[in-house]
Design an enzyme around this catalytic site. Structure first.
Site, PDB file in Angstrom:
ATOM      1  N   GLY A  42       0.826  -1.247  -0.017  1.00 61.34           N
ATOM      2  CA  GLY A  42       0.060   0.051   0.084  1.00 61.34           C
ATOM      3  C   GLY A  42       0.834   1.291   0.158  1.00 61.34           C
ATOM      4  O   GLY A  42       0.324   2.406  -0.398  1.00 61.34           O
ATOM      5  N   GLU A  43       1.979   1.085   0.248  1.00 62.16           N
ATOM      6  CA  GLU A  43       2.895   2.314   0.210  1.00 62.16           C
ATOM      7  C   GLU A  43       3.014   3.093  -1.341  1.00 62.16           C
ATOM      8  O   GLU A  43       2.743   2.098  -2.178  1.00 62.16           O
ATOM      9  CB  GLU A  43       4.543   2.107   0.792  1.00 62.16           C
ATOM     10  CG  GLU A  43       4.466   1.711   2.269  1.00 62.16           C
ATOM     11  CD  GLU A  43       5.826   1.117   2.597  1.00 62.16           C
ATOM     12  OE1 GLU A  43       6.668   1.287   1.754  1.00 62.16           O
ATOM     13  OE2 GLU A  43       6.091   0.979   3.730  1.00 62.16           O
ATOM     14  N   HIS A 134      -9.406  27.576   5.963  1.00 65.76           N
ATOM     15  CA  HIS A 134     -10.587  27.693   6.806  1.00 65.76           C
ATOM     16  C   HIS A 134     -10.108  28.687   7.847  1.00 65.76           C
ATOM     17  O   HIS A 134     -11.045  29.339   8.483  1.00 65.76           O
ATOM     18  CB  HIS A 134     -10.508  26.180   7.707  1.00 65.76           C
ATOM     19  CG  HIS A 134     -11.498  26.233   8.903  1.00 65.76           C
ATOM     20  ND1 HIS A 134     -12.927  26.507   8.437  1.00 65.76           N
ATOM     21  CD2 HIS A 134     -11.294  26.136  10.066  1.00 65.76           C
ATOM     22  CE1 HIS A 134     -13.614  26.289   9.669  1.00 65.76           C
ATOM     23  NE2 HIS A 134     -12.361  26.365  10.635  1.00 65.76           N
ATOM     24  N   LYS A 197     -24.958  29.084  16.060  1.00 60.77           N
ATOM     25  CA  LYS A 197     -24.856  27.511  16.193  1.00 60.77           C
ATOM     26  C   LYS A 197     -23.798  27.192  17.182  1.00 60.77           C
ATOM     27  O   LYS A 197     -22.884  27.874  17.708  1.00 60.77           O
ATOM     28  CB  LYS A 197     -23.973  27.343  14.817  1.00 60.77           C
ATOM     29  CG  LYS A 197     -23.331  25.877  14.775  1.00 60.77           C
ATOM     30  CD  LYS A 197     -22.858  25.726  13.487  1.00 60.77           C
ATOM     31  CE  LYS A 197     -21.117  25.401  13.424  1.00 60.77           C
ATOM     32  NZ  LYS A 197     -20.381  25.316  12.160  1.00 60.77           N
ATOM     33  N   ARG A 199     -21.347  23.816  18.490  1.00 58.74           N
ATOM     34  CA  ARG A 199     -21.147  22.255  18.145  1.00 58.74           C
ATOM     35  C   ARG A 199     -21.214  21.431  19.245  1.00 58.74           C
ATOM     36  O   ARG A 199     -20.595  21.523  20.313  1.00 58.74           O
ATOM     37  CB  ARG A 199     -19.724  22.590  17.459  1.00 58.74           C
ATOM     38  CG  ARG A 199     -19.317  21.130  16.951  1.00 58.74           C
ATOM     39  CD  ARG A 199     -18.204  21.041  15.905  1.00 58.74           C
ATOM     40  NE  ARG A 199     -18.164  21.819  14.649  1.00 58.74           N
ATOM     41  CZ  ARG A 199     -19.018  20.991  13.651  1.00 58.74           C
ATOM     42  NH1 ARG A 199     -19.443  19.831  13.997  1.00 58.74           N
ATOM     43  NH2 ARG A 199     -18.998  21.524  12.336  1.00 58.74           N
TER      44      ARG A 199
HETATM   45  C1  R5P Z   1     -16.910  25.760  10.731  1.00 60.72           C
HETATM   46  O1  R5P Z   1     -16.214  26.594  11.107  1.00 60.72           O
HETATM   47  C2  R5P Z   1     -17.087  25.714   9.041  1.00 60.72           C
HETATM   48  O2  R5P Z   1     -16.931  26.860   8.523  1.00 60.72           O
HETATM   49  C3  R5P Z   1     -18.039  24.742   8.763  1.00 60.72           C
HETATM   50  O3  R5P Z   1     -19.037  25.294   8.986  1.00 60.72           O
HETATM   51  C4  R5P Z   1     -17.857  23.229   9.460  1.00 60.72           C
HETATM   52  O4  R5P Z   1     -16.679  22.934   9.259  1.00 60.72           O
HETATM   53  C5  R5P Z   1     -19.009  22.464   8.793  1.00 60.72           C
HETATM   54  O5  R5P Z   1     -18.865  21.393   9.048  1.00 60.72           O
HETATM   55  P1  R5P Z   1     -20.316  20.338   8.962  1.00 60.72           P
HETATM   56  O6  R5P Z   1     -20.612  20.244   7.644  1.00 60.72           O
HETATM   57  O7  R5P Z   1     -19.645  19.023   9.572  1.00 60.72           O
HETATM   58  O8  R5P Z   1     -21.251  20.867   9.942  1.00 60.72           O
END
Ligand code: R5P
Length: 315
Positions: A42-43, A134, A197, A199
């Protein structure tokens, strides 16, 4: 970097060959001949066939899922080019994996984005070309030049083509306000709303409020990525419960892992616009439309090669 001539080449890893081919067509430069085979265990067994001594090399390899495979392949390609005396090596990462782990947010955890940065440089990258990181501060993890592109002009053109009347731009969380504001500004000063939101886990989120007025309005929800689809499905659901009419989603990176496709298909979303920074599999959301960032990446590559401004692409 050993100093590069006016020779330029584009090398494709295996993570997004269609995007690499589209970039090569835009640039009118054939892809370098590279073989990325596997040893029986697999390498990776990598070999670049062309003589790239002194050449300005651009390796196209978003580190999307399978992220660890794509990351290692990229590191091996960089090392291969460095040992082949390439003139300059740019890691073109339209999607930069591990970017969400950019700080110690609790005890005894790694800063994965920093590890990615370190290994890229140690393996031979002289420059990085990224798209909608990001977190923009990841640029500071590098002591080499990082060009940071935005998919906004490409996604905005697709949004405009949908002729969404008097839209409200919605950020699905507080972290996305800056991005949402820049879309709102570009859409003639459209109104802005934010979803509150929280998480709960990697794939579970809860939404409680919408800050701003969406009742009777068309909305465009913008974000850098859809991963498990929880954030986007919940954001679409809450804006619809608050009276939104048409719901359009514009997102740069379609990671679409786990239950994402099912969640998006069940959500009240009329159209999902994504880019081709990550290849979409056979299983994809029903309302999805893919717009290509290949022309944008090709222009950036051309400007980098010619020592011309990259930020001017966004003026
Ligand atoms: C969060 O900070 C990002 O901008 C996205 O909203 C997030 O990573 C999306 O993740 P998921 O689709 O798993 O909710």
């Amino acid at each position: 970097m050993t100093g590069y001539s006016d020779k330029i080449t584009v090398i494709a890893g295996n993570s997004n060959p269609a995007l690499a081919a589209a970039i090569s067509r835009e640039l009118k430069i054939p892809l370098a001949s590279a073989n990325s085979r596997r040893f029986p265990d697999g390498e990776f067994d990598i070999k670049v066939d062309d003589d790239l001594r002194g050449t300005d090399c651009f390796v196209i390899q978003p580190t999307c899922p399978p992220v660890n495979e794509n990351w290692i392949e990229l590191l091996l390609l960089l090392d291969c080019l460095r040992r082949s005396s390439a003139g300059r090596i740019t890691a073109v990462m339209p999607y930069f994996g591990y970017a969400r782990k950019d700080r110690k947010d609790e005890g005894r955890v790694p800063i994965s984005a920093k590890v990615v940065a370190n290994t890229l440089v140690h393996s031979g990258a002289d420059r990085v070309l990224a798209l909608d990181l990001h977190a923009a501060q990841i640029q500071g993890f590098f002591d080499i030049p990082v060009d940071h592109l935005y998919a906004k002009p490409v996604l905005l053109a697709a949004v405009r083509a949908l002729q969404v009347d008097q839209p409200v731009v919605v950020s699905p969380d507080v972290g996305g306000i800056k991005m949402a504001r820049s879309y709102a500004k570009a859409l003639d000063g459209a109104d802005l709303a934010i979803v509150d939101k929280r998480r709960i886990s990697g794939s579970q989120i809860a939404v409680e409020h919408v800050i701003g007025d969406v009742e009777g309005r068309n909305v465009i929800i913008v974000d850098d990525m859809i991963s498990t689809g929880g954030s986007m499905a919940e954001a679409a659901g809450i804006v619809r419960r608050h009276g939104a009419r048409r719901v359009v989603v514009a997102v740069t990176h379609a990671v679409l892992c786990g239950p994402a496709v099912e969640r998006l298909d069940a959500a009240p979303i009329d159209r999902i616009l994504v880019t081709d920074s990550i290849p979409l599999g056979e299983k994809r959301p029903q309302n999805v439309e893919v717009v290509s960032v290949a022309p944008l990446l090709a222009r950036a590559i051309r400007n980098i090669h010619r020592n011309e401004s990259v930020s001017s692409l966004f003026d």
